[in-house]
Design a protein around this motif. Structure first.
Motif, PDB file in Angstrom:
ATOM      1  N   MET A 188       0.826  -1.196   0.000  1.00 43.05           N
ATOM      2  CA  MET A 188       0.000   0.000   0.000  1.00 43.05           C
ATOM      3  C   MET A 188       0.864   1.252   0.000  1.00 43.05           C
ATOM      4  O   MET A 188       0.647   2.183  -0.773  1.00 43.05           O
ATOM      5  CB  MET A 188      -0.869  -0.052   1.255  1.00 43.05           C
ATOM      6  CG  MET A 188      -1.960   0.953   1.326  1.00 43.05           C
ATOM      7  SD  MET A 188      -2.850   0.776   2.858  1.00 43.05           S
ATOM      8  CE  MET A 188      -3.684  -0.741   2.638  1.00 43.05           C
ATOM      9  N   GLN A 189       1.872   1.257   0.863  1.00 41.30           N
ATOM     10  CA  GLN A 189       2.722   2.437   0.961  1.00 41.30           C
ATOM     11  C   GLN A 189       3.567   2.617  -0.283  1.00 41.30           C
ATOM     12  O   GLN A 189       3.911   3.736  -0.653  1.00 41.30           O
ATOM     13  CB  GLN A 189       3.611   2.341   2.198  1.00 41.30           C
ATOM     14  CG  GLN A 189       2.805   2.421   3.474  1.00 41.30           C
ATOM     15  CD  GLN A 189       3.643   2.158   4.705  1.00 41.30           C
ATOM     16  OE1 GLN A 189       4.835   1.892   4.592  1.00 41.30           O
ATOM     17  NE2 GLN A 189       3.016   2.216   5.855  1.00 41.30           N
ATOM     18  N   THR A 192       0.911   4.074  -3.080  1.00 37.66           N
ATOM     19  CA  THR A 192       0.087   5.255  -2.798  1.00 37.66           C
ATOM     20  C   THR A 192       0.979   6.439  -2.491  1.00 37.66           C
ATOM     21  O   THR A 192       1.823   6.374  -1.614  1.00 37.66           O
ATOM     22  CB  THR A 192      -0.842   4.998  -1.608  1.00 37.66           C
ATOM     23  OG1 THR A 192      -1.398   3.709  -1.733  1.00 37.66           O
ATOM     24  CG2 THR A 192      -1.940   6.020  -1.567  1.00 37.66           C
ATOM     25  N   TRP A 194       1.323  10.490  -1.409  1.00 39.43           N
ATOM     26  CA  TRP A 194       0.551  11.471  -0.641  1.00 39.43           C
ATOM     27  C   TRP A 194       0.006  12.571  -1.543  1.00 39.43           C
ATOM     28  O   TRP A 194      -1.177  12.848  -1.561  1.00 39.43           O
ATOM     29  CB  TRP A 194       1.408  12.036   0.481  1.00 39.43           C
ATOM     30  CG  TRP A 194       0.823  13.240   1.138  1.00 39.43           C
ATOM     31  CD1 TRP A 194       1.238  14.518   1.020  1.00 39.43           C
ATOM     32  CD2 TRP A 194      -0.318  13.283   2.024  1.00 39.43           C
ATOM     33  NE1 TRP A 194       0.426  15.353   1.763  1.00 39.43           N
ATOM     34  CE2 TRP A 194      -0.535  14.623   2.394  1.00 39.43           C
ATOM     35  CE3 TRP A 194      -1.185  12.311   2.522  1.00 39.43           C
ATOM     36  CZ2 TRP A 194      -1.556  15.020   3.231  1.00 39.43           C
ATOM     37  CZ3 TRP A 194      -2.206  12.715   3.362  1.00 39.43           C
ATOM     38  CH2 TRP A 194      -2.386  14.052   3.711  1.00 39.43           C
TER      39      TRP A 194
ATOM     40  N   ALA B  25      -2.106   9.532   5.628  1.00 42.58           N
ATOM     41  CA  ALA B  25      -0.770  10.049   5.323  1.00 42.58           C
ATOM     42  C   ALA B  25       0.302   9.077   5.789  1.00 42.58           C
ATOM     43  O   ALA B  25       1.216   8.740   5.036  1.00 42.58           O
ATOM     44  CB  ALA B  25      -0.584  11.403   6.003  1.00 42.58           C
ATOM     45  N   VAL B  28      -1.076   4.751   5.022  1.00 46.60           N
ATOM     46  CA  VAL B  28      -1.430   4.344   3.665  1.00 46.60           C
ATOM     47  C   VAL B  28      -0.410   4.849   2.646  1.00 46.60           C
ATOM     48  O   VAL B  28       0.032   4.114   1.785  1.00 46.60           O
ATOM     49  CB  VAL B  28      -2.844   4.836   3.308  1.00 46.60           C
ATOM     50  CG1 VAL B  28      -3.177   4.504   1.877  1.00 46.60           C
ATOM     51  CG2 VAL B  28      -3.853   4.190   4.229  1.00 46.60           C
ATOM     52  N   SER B  29      -0.034   6.134   2.734  1.00 49.04           N
ATOM     53  CA  SER B  29       0.843   6.647   1.689  1.00 49.04           C
ATOM     54  C   SER B  29       2.274   6.790   2.173  1.00 49.04           C
ATOM     55  O   SER B  29       3.164   7.076   1.388  1.00 49.04           O
ATOM     56  CB  SER B  29       0.338   7.996   1.191  1.00 49.04           C
ATOM     57  OG  SER B  29       0.583   8.984   2.153  1.00 49.04           O
ATOM     58  N   ASN B  30       2.511   6.593   3.484  1.00 47.21           N
ATOM     59  CA  ASN B  30       3.868   6.679   4.019  1.00 47.21           C
ATOM     60  C   ASN B  30       4.563   7.944   3.548  1.00 47.21           C
ATOM     61  O   ASN B  30       5.550   7.911   2.833  1.00 47.21           O
ATOM     62  CB  ASN B  30       4.678   5.451   3.613  1.00 47.21           C
ATOM     63  CG  ASN B  30       5.844   5.258   4.534  1.00 47.21           C
ATOM     64  OD1 ASN B  30       6.028   6.044   5.468  1.00 47.21           O
ATOM     65  ND2 ASN B  30       6.606   4.230   4.287  1.00 47.21           N
ATOM     66  N   TYR B  34       8.455   9.466   0.865  1.00 46.45           N
ATOM     67  CA  TYR B  34       8.591  10.109  -0.428  1.00 46.45           C
ATOM     68  C   TYR B  34       9.286  11.459  -0.337  1.00 46.45           C
ATOM     69  O   TYR B  34       9.851  11.931  -1.287  1.00 46.45           O
ATOM     70  CB  TYR B  34       7.218  10.273  -1.068  1.00 46.45           C
ATOM     71  CG  TYR B  34       6.828   9.049  -1.811  1.00 46.45           C
ATOM     72  CD1 TYR B  34       7.541   8.671  -2.937  1.00 46.45           C
ATOM     73  CD2 TYR B  34       5.800   8.246  -1.370  1.00 46.45           C
ATOM     74  CE1 TYR B  34       7.216   7.536  -3.621  1.00 46.45           C
ATOM     75  CE2 TYR B  34       5.467   7.099  -2.045  1.00 46.45           C
ATOM     76  CZ  TYR B  34       6.178   6.752  -3.167  1.00 46.45           C
ATOM     77  OH  TYR B  34       5.857   5.621  -3.846  1.00 46.45           O
ATOM     78  N   HIS B  35       9.159  12.080   0.818  1.00 45.91           N
ATOM     79  CA  HIS B  35       9.775  13.392   0.930  1.00 45.91           C
ATOM     80  C   HIS B  35      11.067  13.254   1.706  1.00 45.91           C
ATOM     81  O   HIS B  35      11.185  13.713   2.830  1.00 45.91           O
ATOM     82  CB  HIS B  35       8.802  14.360   1.581  1.00 45.91           C
ATOM     83  CG  HIS B  35       7.575  14.525   0.737  1.00 45.91           C
ATOM     84  ND1 HIS B  35       7.461  15.489  -0.221  1.00 45.91           N
ATOM     85  CD2 HIS B  35       6.445  13.803   0.667  1.00 45.91           C
ATOM     86  CE1 HIS B  35       6.305  15.357  -0.839  1.00 45.91           C
ATOM     87  NE2 HIS B  35       5.671  14.341  -0.316  1.00 45.91           N
ATOM     88  N   ARG B  55      10.566   8.789  -9.758  1.00 45.76           N
ATOM     89  CA  ARG B  55      10.090   8.340  -8.444  1.00 45.76           C
ATOM     90  C   ARG B  55      10.238   6.842  -8.249  1.00 45.76           C
ATOM     91  O   ARG B  55       9.820   6.301  -7.223  1.00 45.76           O
ATOM     92  CB  ARG B  55       8.629   8.718  -8.183  1.00 45.76           C
ATOM     93  CG  ARG B  55       8.409  10.144  -7.789  1.00 45.76           C
ATOM     94  CD  ARG B  55       7.279  10.315  -6.805  1.00 45.76           C
ATOM     95  NE  ARG B  55       6.319   9.244  -6.754  1.00 45.76           N
ATOM     96  CZ  ARG B  55       5.163   9.230  -7.393  1.00 45.76           C
ATOM     97  NH1 ARG B  55       4.831  10.231  -8.160  1.00 45.76           N
ATOM     98  NH2 ARG B  55       4.344   8.234  -7.261  1.00 45.76           N
TER      99      ARG B  55
END
Lengths: 260, 152
Positions: A188-189, A192, A194, B25, B28-30, B34-35, B55
């Protein structure tokens, strides 16, 4: 023949007129938004009736939609030996599409119809005119707080829907079907993002909240002051908002993900 | 009294909503992943990047240490220029580290796998990778296989 053309012209003019009135109405509501800060209590009561009391239906539907996604996703993915990707499938479909859209549809049915019926009855029993007689501006006292309440509640409800749905998918996928718990969340991470996924979903739900509340409040304001008129306005609210949400969703999806 | 109840209920509602967003945040999207706060960038030139996307993950021995920041085409070298953003704590990669484009699974997404070399100096911000290995293009493989068959 001439009559047919004339009636076509008349109905288009009527449609245009309603659209123009809805727009003028929106402008007048927006112009009286300062009441929200001055008399915050009015808005709080509306957020309670529009948002808090929609919580139950949102949480229950979110849970079941997530669980069904878990089942269906698993059944398809297991054929490709990719059952581990279940978390990503559930999260992406919820966060991008189902969360905002289903919440908006439920919101139109649960809160939008109630708003229209309430305002229509107010108009029928001439409460709005009575207010104007007492030099109380109904736009500030009645319309603006309801508008803001819907606008604020919708994104929160959509976020709750998605979060509960992810847990529902977890219950079915990990609890019932035996997908690995770590893989569910790590997949999922991994897929997905943000900004791209979660925030686009939030933007969608803000747009839907705006449109649905606008339609609901305007239909109540514009209802014919008869019992039949209220029933028609309530139906119109649900039908028009559902169509608007689905149509807008297509456009927004195209704008957000189309080029990616 | 009644007003107090409304305020409490709405407060709980707003908290729930923000909590749900926070859950989306982090869980689910961790969002932290990403940042990547502190990164340094390294450039690699590939003959063919296949289906590599910006990415995509950058890994060493399968451990994720960064991501692909940008992909361009360099018209002077006639090669694809891939900019890798690697987290600053991974500052131990030797200068002769090799970069290869791999595919996760048979149909999965493509990522960059780094293989450390033996140099004593380490990669710094703005350095260029000396050795790169292109993505496998299935058509080329099949073509080579067919020509080999023909020569037998």
């Amino acid at each position: 023949m001439i009559d047919a053309i004339a009636s076509l012209g008349r109905s288009s003019l009527n449609a245009l007129e309603v659209f123009g009135r809805a727009f003028v109405f929106l402008l007048r509501v927006l112009a009286s938004l300062d009441v929200v800060l001055r008399r915050f209590g009015l808005t709080v009561v509306q957020i309670h009736s529009v948002g808090v009391r929609s919580l139950l239906i949102i949480v229950v539907s979110g849970l079941f939609v997530g669980m069904v996604l878990g089942y269906q996703g698993y059944i398809t993915l297991v054929n490709f030996g990719a059952a581990e990707a279940l978390g990503g499938v559930v999260a992406l479909s919820l966060v991008r599409e189902l969360g905002p859209v289903v919440t908006a549809l439920l919101f139109a049915g649960r809160a939008g119809s109630a708003l229209t019926a309430e305002l229509g009855l107010m108009k029928t029993t001439e409460q709005l005119s009575a207010m104007e007689m007492m030099a109380v501006n109904p736009y500030r006292r009645i319309f603006a707080p309801r508008f803001v309440a819907g606008f604020v509640s919708m994104p929160l409800l959509a976020a709750i829907f998605s979060a509960v749905g992810v847990m529902g998918g977890y219950l079915v996928g990990v609890g019932l079907l035996g997908v690995d718990s770590g893989a569910y969340f790590s997949q999922m991470q991994a897929v997905t993002d943000w900004n791209e996924d979660v925030l686009s979903g939030v933007i969608k739900s803000i747009v839907f909240g705006f449109v649905v509340t606008w339609i609901a409040v305007f239909q109540g304001f514009n209802a014919q002051p008869t019992s039949e008129g209220i029933s028609r306005a309530t139906t119109q609210t649900v039908v028009i908002s559902s169509l608007a949400v689905l149509g807008l969703d297509f456009i927004l999806t195209g704008l957000m993900f189309g080029t990616g | 009294m009644k007003m107090r109840f409304f305020e409490l209920a709405v407060g709980v509602f707003v908290l729930l909503g923000i909590g749900a967003l926070f859950y989306l945040a982090v869980q689910v999207s961790n969002v932290t992943d990403y940042h990547d706060r502190d990164t340094y960038t390294v450039t690699g030139y590939f003959d063919n990047i296949g289906g590599l996307k910006a990415r995509a993950p950058v890994t060493v021995s399968g451990v994720r240490i960064g991501r692909v920041a940008d992909i361009r085409y360099d018209p002077d070298r006639f090669r694809a220029e891939v900019v890798l953003a690697i987290r600053s704590e991974h500052d131990y990669l030797p200068l002769d580290t090799q970069a290869a484009i791999h595919t996760a699974g048979l149909l999965g997404e493509q990522y960059i796998a780094l293989e450390p070399g033996g140099d004593y100096d380490t990669l710094r911000d703005g350095d260029e990778l000396m050795f790169t290995q292109s993505a496998l293009v299935l058509e080329n493989l099949i073509g080579r296989f067919l020509t080999n068959m023909g020569s037998d």
